[in-house]
Motif scaffolding. Structure first.
Motif, short mmCIF file in Angstrom:
data_model
loop_
_atom_site.label_atom_id
_atom_site.label_comp_id
_atom_site.label_asym_id
_atom_site.label_seq_id
_atom_site.Cartn_x
_atom_site.Cartn_y
_atom_site.Cartn_z
N ALA A 528 45.30 44.61 45.46
CA ALA A 528 45.27 45.57 46.57
C ALA A 528 43.87 46.14 46.75
N GLU A 529 43.20 46.45 45.64
CA GLU A 529 41.83 46.95 45.73
C GLU A 529 40.91 45.88 46.30
N ALA A 530 41.08 44.64 45.83
CA ALA A 530 40.25 43.55 46.33
C ALA A 530 40.46 43.33 47.82
N ALA A 531 41.71 43.44 48.27
CA ALA A 531 42.00 43.27 49.71
C ALA A 531 41.30 44.35 50.52
N ARG A 532 41.27 45.59 49.97
CA ARG A 532 40.56 46.65 50.68
C ARG A 532 39.06 46.35 50.72
N VAL A 578 41.05 38.19 44.93
CA VAL A 578 39.92 38.72 44.16
C VAL A 578 38.67 37.89 44.41
N GLU A 579 38.84 36.57 44.35
CA GLU A 579 37.70 35.69 44.61
C GLU A 579 37.27 35.77 46.08
N GLU A 580 38.21 35.94 46.97
CA GLU A 580 37.87 36.11 48.38
C GLU A 580 36.99 37.34 48.57
N PHE A 581 37.33 38.41 47.86
CA PHE A 581 36.53 39.63 47.93
C PHE A 581 35.13 39.39 47.38
N GLN A 582 35.04 38.70 46.25
CA GLN A 582 33.73 38.47 45.64
C GLN A 582 32.84 37.63 46.55
#
Length: 646
Positions: A528-532, A578-582
C-alpha cells in the motif's frame, strides 16, 4: 414530622421484610416479596441511589425464581389471567436492576444468565413490557460479557419477529455484535449468525419502508470486522430494492438519509457486488427509453442534496444536528465517488449491453450537475479550511478564542459559531465529510477535462498540501491518496502547478517518497505504501518534465538522497508494486538529471553513477523475478538515459 432516624428504621424494616419474603420456600411469598421490592425501589429515591443496598437486594432474589416467572408467564399467558402479571413483574424487576446495579455487578452471571429467558419471553409480552425487556437487553449487551452471553442464544427469532414494531431490537443486535467481536472465539459462527439474522430481518421488514432497518445496517456494516462480515449474502439484492424504493418514492428526510447512508456502507463493504446492484440498470433503457433509470435518479437526488446543503453547513458546525447532516453528506460524496469509478469502468468494458447505465443525453446532464456540485464543494472546502486554520479575515485570534459572557443565565458562548475546537464537526483533518468531499472532488478533477474547475480547485492547493503533511499524525484521517489524485488533476493546469509549488508541495511529497523508499531498506515491503509512492511520482514527474528553463536547484536534493539509498537484498517473492515504485523513483531521478543545466549534471556525476548501480541491481531483480515487460522497458530507458549523462 418524622425524624431521619425513624425513616431509616422504616427503610431497614421494609428491606428485612422483603428479604424474608424472597427467602421463603413458597413461590407465593416470593412473588409478594418481589412485588413489594419493585414498589419500594420505584418510590424511594434514596434507596435507588444506594449501590450497596441495591446490590444486597439483588442478591436476595432467587435467580431461578425470576426465570420461572418468565417461563410460566410466557407459557400460560393465554390460559391464565395472572400469567401476564408474572411476566410483567419479572421483566420490570430485571429492568430496574439493569438500571441501578453498578457496572461490576451487571457483568456478573447472576443477571447475565437471565438474557436467554428475556429473549424467549419477548413474543408473549405486551408492547410496554417488551419495550422494558429490550431496554434491559440493550443495557446488558452493552458490555462484552453480556454480548457474549447474548450471541450464544440459539434462537433469536423472537427478536426478529418483533423488530418492525420495536426499534430497540436493532439496537440490541448492534450492541451485541459489535461488543462481542474482539472477544468471540468462533468468528465463523458469529458471521453465520449475523448473515442469518439480517436475512430474517429483511424478510420481516418487507411491506414496510424499512427506514429503521436501513439505518441499523448503515451504522453496523462499516464497523464490523472483515472476518465477521458475511462475504456474499443473499440479502444484498433485497436491500438494493429497499434503497431503490425509498430513493424514487418522494423520500422524506429520514428515508433519504437512511438510503444514502446504507448505499455508501454497502459500496464500502461489498465493492464488487454493490456497484452493480445500485448503478446497473440492465436493459431498462432499451425496453423503456422514456423512463429515467434508477442510477440517474439516485445520483441526481444526491447531487441536489449536496448543492442544497453545503452552502448552509458552516452555520451548523456547532449545532447538535451537524453529525447527522454531515454523515448523510459524507455518504452522498462517497456514493458519487463510487458511481464515477463505476461509470468509467463501464465505458471501458469490452461489451456495452450489460453495462448500460444511462443514455448519452442523461450522462451529459449528470456531467453538468456533477461539475456544479464540485464547484460548490470547492467553495465549502475553502471556507471550512479557512474557518479552521485562518479564521475570519481581519479578525484578531483572541476574538476567536475568547468566550462571550451574556447578561442572562445562559452559559458563555463562542463569538464565532462556524468553527471552534468544540464544534460538532471537530477540526478539519478529523472530519470524515472533508475527506469524502476531497475524494469525490479528486476523482472528478482527474477524470473530467474541465479546465475552469481545475483552476478553481487550484485555490485549494494549500489545504491539499497541509492535509497530506498531517495525515501521518495520530488521530488524523488519511488524506494522502485522495490528495494525490486531486493534485494529479489540478497540476494539469499551470495555475495548479504554481499553487502546488508555492505552498511547499514539492518538499512534502518528496519527503514522503524518500520515507517510503527508506522503509524498504528495512525489508518493509508494504504494497500500500509502495502504491502511494507510485502516485507521488505520477504527480511530480510531469512537473519536472515541464519545468522551464530547467528544474530548480533545491529539487536536486532528491537525486542525492536516492543515490545514497541502500538497496535491500532481493526477497523470495514475485515482482510487484514495490518494484514498480522503485522503477518510478528512478524515472523521476532521471528526469531531474536530464532537465537540469549542464553544470549541475557535472556536479551530480557521482550521484548519477550511484543511481546507475541501483538500476543495475533492480534490473537483475526484475529479470530473476519475472517482472512485467513494461517494467523492464522503463528500466532500460533509465539505464540508457543515465548512461549518456555519465
Amino acid at each position: 414530622m418524622e425524624t431521619p432516624s425513624v425513616c431509616v428504621d422504616e427503610q431497614k424494616g421494609s428491606i428485612q421484610k422483603i428479604q424474608t419474603l424472597l427467602a421463603a420456600k413458597d413461590d407465593t411469598s416470593r412473588f409478594v416479596g418481589l412485588a413489594l421490592l419493585k414498589s419500594v425501589l420505584d418510590n424511594d429515591e434514596d434507596l435507588r441511589g444506594n449501590e450497596e443496598i441495591v446490590v444486597t437486594l439483588w442478591k436476595s432474589i432467587p435467580p431461578k425464581f425470576v426465570d420461572r416467572l418468565i417461563q410460566t408467564g410466557a407459557r400460560q399467558k393465554a390460559s391464565r389471567k395472572d400469567a401476564s402479571d408474572m411476566l410483567d413483574l419479572a421483566v420490570s424487576v430485571l429492568h430496574t436492576f439493569a438500571v441501578l446495579l453498578p457496572e461490576v455487578a451487571k457483568a456478573n452471571s447472576r443477571i447475565l444468565d437471565r438474557i436467554p429467558q428475556l429473549v424467549a419471553g419477548l413474543l408473549h409480552c405486551s408492547n410496554e413490557t417488551a419495550h422494558l425487556a429490550l431496554e434491559t437487553l440493550v443495557s446488558l449487551v452493552s458490555q462484552p460479557a453480556g454480548a457474549l452471553v447474548f450471541i450464544a442464544v440459539e434462537d433469536l427469532s423472537p427478536l426478529t419477529e418483533i423488530a418492525p414494531s420495536q426499534p430497540l431490537v436493532l439496537d440490541t443486535l448492534s450492541h451485541a455484535w459489535l461488543n462481542s467481536m474482539t472477544d468471540v472465539t468462533d468468528k465463523a459462527k458469529l458471521r453465520t449468525t449475523i448473515d442469518k439474522i439480517v436475512g430474517s430481518l429483511v424478510s420481516f421488514f418487507k411491506g414496510t419502508d424499512a427506514v429503521t432497518l436501513l439505518d441499523f445496517l448503515a451504522n453496523l456494516l462499516p464497523r464490523l470486522d472483515p472476518e465477521i462480515l458475511p462475504p456474499n449474502p443473499s440479502w444484498l439484492s433485497p436491500l438494493g430494492k429497499f434503497i431503490r424504493t425509498l430513493a424514487t418514492s418522494r423520500p422524506t428526510a429520514a428515508s433519504r438519509a437512511a438510503s444514502t447512508n446504507l448505499a455508501a456502507a454497502l459500496l464500502e463493504a461489498y465493492p464488487i457486488q454493490a456497484p452493480t446492484l445500485l448503478f446497473s440498470d440492465g436493459d431498462a433503457i432499451i425496453t423503456n427509453p422514456d423512463d429515467k433509470p434508477f442510477s440517474y435518479l439516485f445520483i441526481h437526488l444526491l447531487l441536489i442534496d449536496l448543492r442544497a446543503s453545503l452552502p448552509l453547513l458552516l452555520e451548523q458546525l456547532n449545532s447538535p444536528a451537524y453529525p447527522a447532516i454531515s454523515l448523510r453528506l459524507t455518504s452522498a460524496f462517497n456514493v458519487v465517488s463510487h458511481y464515477t469509478g463505476y461509470l468509467l469502468r463501464s465505458l471501458d468494458a469490452p461489451t456495452s449491453t450489460p453495462w448500460i447505465l444511462t443514455s448519452p443525453d442523461l450522462l451529459l446532464k449528470l456531467r453538468v450537475s456533477l461539475s456544479e456540485t464540485m464547484s460548490l464543494a470547492i467553495e465549502f472546502l475553502r471556507d471550512r479550511w479557512d474557518a479552521s486554520v485562518a479564521g475570519a479575515l481581519g479578525l484578531h485570534p483572541s476574538a476567536r478564542d475568547a468566550e462571550v459572557t451574556t447578561f442572562t443565565a445562559a452559559p458563555p458562548r463562542r463569538p464565532l459559531t462556524w468553527e471552534s475546537k468544540e464544534a460538532q464537526g471537530g477540526v478539519v483533518p478529523e472530519d470524515p465529510l472533508v475527506l469524502a468531499g476531497v475524494r469525490a472532488l479528486a476523482v472528478w478533477l482527474r477524470e473530467d477535462d474541465n479546465e475552469m474547475l481545475r483552476k478553481e480547485a487550484a485555490g485549494l492547493a494549500d489545504m491539499f498540501v497541509e492535509l497530506f503533511r498531517g495525515s501521518g499524525e495520530p488521530g488524523r484521517l488519511d488524506f494522502r491518496r485522495a490528495v494525490l489524485v486531486a493534485l494529479e488533476g489540478i497540476t494539469v493546469e499551470w495555475k495548479g502547478v504554481e499553487a502546488f509549488l508555492k505552498h511547499g508541495g514539492w518538499s512534502v511529497l518528496a519527503d514522503d517518497l524518500l520515507a517510503i523508499l527508506q522503509a524498504q531498506t528495512k525489508a518493509d515491503t508494504d504494497d500500500a505504501e509502495a502504491a502511494r509512492g507510485v502516485e507521488v511520482v505520477r504527480v511530480l514527474l510531469p512537473i519536472v518534465e515541464a519545468e522551464d528553463p530547467g528544474v530548480r536547484e533545491e529539487w536536486m536534493d532528491l537525486v542525492t538522497r536516492v543515490a545514497a539509498w541502500d538497496v535491500p537484498a532481493p526477497e523470495d517473492r514475485p515482482v510487484g508494486v514495490v518494484e514498480e515504485f522503485q522503477v518510478a523513483v528512478l524515472q523521476l531521478v532521471t528526469a531531474l538529471l536530464v532537465n537540469t543545466h549542464a553544470g549541475m549534471q557535472k556536479r551530480s556525476v557521482h550521484s548519477t553513477s550511484a543511481v546507475l548501480g541501483i538500476a543495475g541491481q533492480l534490473k537483475k531483480r526484475i529479470r530473476d523475478g519475472g517482472g512485467d515487460p513494461g517494467l523492464k522497458e522503463s528500466l532500460e530507458d533509465v539505464l540508457t538515459t543515465l548512461g549518456r549523462l555519465r
